[in-house]
Design a protein around this motif. Structure first.
Motif, mmCIF file in Angstrom:
data_model
loop_
_atom_site.group_PDB
_atom_site.id
_atom_site.type_symbol
_atom_site.label_atom_id
_atom_site.label_comp_id
_atom_site.label_asym_id
_atom_site.label_seq_id
_atom_site.Cartn_x
_atom_site.Cartn_y
_atom_site.Cartn_z
ATOM 1 N N PHE A 177 41.966 -14.922 -10.797
ATOM 2 C CA PHE A 177 41.469 -14.115 -9.676
ATOM 3 C C PHE A 177 41.501 -12.636 -10.041
ATOM 4 O O PHE A 177 40.553 -11.897 -9.755
ATOM 5 C CB PHE A 177 42.319 -14.373 -8.436
ATOM 6 N N TRP A 178 42.590 -12.226 -10.656
ATOM 7 C CA TRP A 178 42.727 -10.821 -11.054
ATOM 8 C C TRP A 178 41.651 -10.447 -12.082
ATOM 9 O O TRP A 178 41.000 -9.410 -11.975
ATOM 10 C CB TRP A 178 44.124 -10.597 -11.625
ATOM 11 N N ALA A 199 46.224 -12.230 -5.548
ATOM 12 C CA ALA A 199 46.237 -13.236 -6.602
ATOM 13 C C ALA A 199 47.521 -14.053 -6.560
ATOM 14 O O ALA A 199 47.497 -15.285 -6.653
ATOM 15 C CB ALA A 199 46.080 -12.572 -7.967
#
Length: 223
Positions: A177-178, A199
Motif C-alpha cells: 500500500f505504501w 498501511a
C-alpha cells in the motif's frame, strides 16, 4: 503509447500499483464477507448464493461473479508479471550485492518477493480446496461453503497453510500500500505519516479479520 508505457520502469510500477489496489479492494470485501460466518450456516450460505445472483435479472446467474473473477485474474497476472520484470531489471542493474551487511529496509520490504510466491501458491490451493473441492477434506458439499470451511479448518494443515498465507498478506499489504501510494504520487511530507498509519492499519485489520475464521473454528465458536 501503451507499449511505450509498459516497457518503461515507471509504467510497470504504475501497473503494479493499480493492480495491487484492485486486489486490496477485493481483499477488504472478501474479509467482510468471510466474517458473516459468525452469524451461522444459514446466513453465510445465503450470502454465498447471493454472490451468484448479483445483478439479476439484468445480469444472468453468476455473470457478475465471473466478471469479478476475470478482473482479479487480470490484476493478479499484471501484478506478478510487472513484479517479476522489475525484479529482473533490478538484478541486471545491480549484479553484485551491496557491501553493507546490515539490512536497511524493513522485513516486509525484504520479503515481498517470497511473500508473493507464498500467496500465489496459496491461491491455487485455496481455489482447489473451497471452490472446486479437488483437494478438500471431509467431503466437499456444493452450495454449502459454511460446512466446507469448517471441514478445512478442522485440519492442522488447513489451519497452518491459511495462517501462514494470511501473515504473508499482512506483510505484503503493509509495504504494498505504501509503495503504491508513492508510485501514484500520493506521498508527500505532510501525508507520509498518514499513509504509513493507513498501511499498518489495513495490514493489521486484514490479517486479524481473515485469521478470525480459522480461530473461530478451532475454538468451537464456528462449528
Amino acid at each position: 503509447m501503451a507499449r511505450t508505457v509498459w516497457d518503461s520502469t515507471v509504467g510497470k510500477k504504475a501497473v503494479m500499483a493499480v493492480s495491487g489496489l484492485i486486489m486490496l479492494l477485493y481483499l477488504v470485501a472478501h474479509m467482510i464477507g468471510n466474517l458473516k460466518i459468525f452469524f451461522g450456516a444459514g446466513e453465510f450460505n445465503h450470502y454465498a448464493h447471493w454472490l451468484r445472483t448479483v445483478g439479476e435479472p439484468f445480469m444472468h446467474y453468476e455473470w457478475t461473479l465471473w466478471i469479478i473473477r476475470v478482473v482479479l485474474v487480470v490484476a493478479v497476472v499484471a501484478h506478478a508479471v510487472s513484479a517479476y520484470q522489475l525484479s529482473r531489471r533490478d538484478i541486471k542493474a545491480r549484479p553484485s550485492k551491496y557491501v553493507h551487511k546490515k539490512a536497511r529496509t524493513s522485513y516486509a520490504t525484504r520479503t515481498m518477493r517470497w511473500g508473493g510466491v507464498i500467496l500465489a501458491l496459496f491461491i491455487v490451493w485455496h481455489l482447489l480446496d473451497l471452490t472446486t473441492g479437488t483437494v478438500h477434506s471431509g467431503g466437499f458439499e456444493t452450495g454449502k461453503p459454511y460446512q466446507n470451511i469448517v471441514d478445512t479448518f478442522s485440519t492442522w494443515y488447513g489451519n497452518t497453510l491459511y495462517i501462514v498465507a494470511m501473515l504473508a498478506v499482512g506483510l505484503h499489504v503493509r509495504h504494498g500500500f505504501w509503495s503504491a501510494a508513492q508510485t501514484l504520487g500520493a506521498g508527500s511530507r505532510t501525508r507520509d505519516r498518514a499513509l504509513k498509519t493507513t498501511a499498518n492499519a489495513l495490514a493489521l485489520l486484514l490479517t486479524a479479520g481473515f485469521l478470525a475464521v480459522p480461530v473461530g473454528v478451532m475454538t468451537g465458536v464456528v462449528n
